[in-house]
Design an enzyme around this catalytic site. Structure first.
Site, PDB file in Angstrom:
ATOM      1  CB  THR A  48     -98.428 -16.290  62.783  1.00  0.00           C
ATOM      2  OG1 THR A  48     -99.098 -15.982  61.561  1.00  0.00           O
ATOM      3  CG2 THR A  48     -97.829 -17.680  62.688  1.00  0.00           C
ATOM      4  CE1 TYR A 110    -118.479  -9.364  68.988  1.00  0.00           C
ATOM      5  CE2 TYR A 110    -118.396  -7.206  70.031  1.00  0.00           C
ATOM      6  CZ  TYR A 110    -119.046  -8.402  69.815  1.00  0.00           C
ATOM      7  OH  TYR A 110    -120.252  -8.646  70.411  1.00  0.00           O
ATOM      8  CE1 TYR A 136    -103.049  -9.372  58.342  1.00  0.00           C
ATOM      9  CE2 TYR A 136    -102.781  -9.459  60.718  1.00  0.00           C
ATOM     10  CZ  TYR A 136    -102.969 -10.096  59.518  1.00  0.00           C
ATOM     11  OH  TYR A 136    -103.094 -11.469  59.484  1.00  0.00           O
ATOM     12  NE  ARG A 141    -107.325 -14.877  62.611  1.00  0.00           N
ATOM     13  CZ  ARG A 141    -106.711 -15.993  62.997  1.00  0.00           C
ATOM     14  NH1 ARG A 141    -105.955 -16.659  62.141  1.00  0.00           N
ATOM     15  NH2 ARG A 141    -106.843 -16.447  64.218  1.00  0.00           N
ATOM     16  CB  ILE A 206     -96.102 -10.193  56.493  1.00  0.00           C
ATOM     17  CG1 ILE A 206     -95.387  -8.838  56.324  1.00  0.00           C
ATOM     18  CG2 ILE A 206     -96.120 -10.598  57.965  1.00  0.00           C
ATOM     19  CD1 ILE A 206     -96.038  -7.681  57.077  1.00  0.00           C
TER      20      ILE A 206
END
Length: 296
Positions: A48, A110, A136, A141, A206
């Site tokens: 973020t 990636y 995390y 993503r 979070i």
């Protein structure tokens, strides 16, 4: 037994930009607003916070400034993950030196590491620092998911204390809670799953939404921590439309747009992120009005 770095609502705070640089005074203002509203931790330079678009020097100065501004009032957790282990070690050591109380380490994106590769990556980084590490997991993503059995191995490291879970897979979260020790803590990484994850043994969130509604997210987690899941569930449902609007485009486009509309900061994004579509901008505006977060 290890204690959690924080319980309740931690904000994944945005990074305000102005004239192509980080607007530190604006960040300081946002931090103070968060603490006044009861936010329990500040997570800086995460997804973020657009850390992936910031220079190394910008990231470190932003972390350092956040630590200075918070001044010990709540924990500061610095995002220091990368897709390269060596870079992650350097970022993590420097974030520690900047004063961060803990580190948030996204899975290497990636590369799509195997579970063995993830274990080795996180162990190398955790060995290199003396701060608590929060993993995390956000496969939407990064392209890689941490398996519950992998958490079991990582939980054995004294510095790896828990995970921000944003996989959306409540079955895996149940399995993680069943397999891992009680002092391996789980925080929700999705605002709209805060209550379900707390029911499954999580200790908070979070949060993206806390950028614009910190008191509501704090209240939501306090209800959970108090075991009042009837009231917490009702509030979670009440907040659903707001959560959905803040993810109508890729994060942090909607929340930064909302903050610009609310006058909290300029709302400037860095390429390759850009402003939302006209339809989504109107959706964000009308949702804010509906929740009383800005005037009609």
């Amino acid at each position: 037994m290890r204690t959690p770095i924080f319980t309740g609502s931690g904000v994944a705070i945005v990074t305000p930009f102005r004239n192509e640089t980080v607007d530190l005074p604006a960040l300081g203002h946002l931090i103070d607003l968060q603490l006044e509203a009861g936010t329990d931790a500040i997570i800086v330079c995460g997804t973020t916070g657009e850390a992936s678009t910031m220079t190394y020097r910008e990231r470190m100065r932003t972390i350092e400034y956040c630590v200075e501004q918070v001044n010990g009032r709540v924990p500061v957790i610095a995002g220091s993950g990368s897709n390269a282990t060596e870079v992650t070690v350097a970022l993590s050591r420097d974030a520690q030196h900047a004063g961060a109380d803990a580190l948030l380490l996204v899975t290497p994106y990636y590369n799509k590491a195997s579970q063995t590769g993830l274990v080795r990556h996180y162990q190398v980084v955790a060995d290199a620092v003396d701060r608590p590490v929060i993993l995390y997991n956000v496969p939407s993503r990064t392209g890689v998911n941490i398996a519950p059995e992998t958490y079991v191995q990582l939980a054995q490291h004294p510095n790896i204390v828990g995970v921000k879970e944003a996989s959306g897979n409540l079955g895996n979260i149940q399995r993680t809670r069943a397999l891992c020790p009680a002092d391996f803590y789980i925080w929700s990484g999705n605002d709209d799953e805060t209550v379900p994850i707390c029911v499954l043994g999580g200790v908070g969130v979070i949060s993206v939404v806390a950028n614009i509604a910190p008191a509501l997210m704090h209240r939501l987690t306090q209800l959970c921590l108090a075991g009042d899941y009837k009231a917490a569930g009702a509030l979670q449902v009440e907040l659903k439309a707001l959560c959905d609007a803040m993810f109508c485009e890729v994060n942090p486009i909607p929340v930064k747009t909302a903050m610009g509309l609310m006058g909290l900061c300029e709302g400037t994004l860095r390429l390759p992120l850009c402003e939302p579509s006209a339809a989504n901008r109107e959706r964000i505006r009308s949702t804010l009005v509906g929740y009383g977060l800005m005037p009609a």
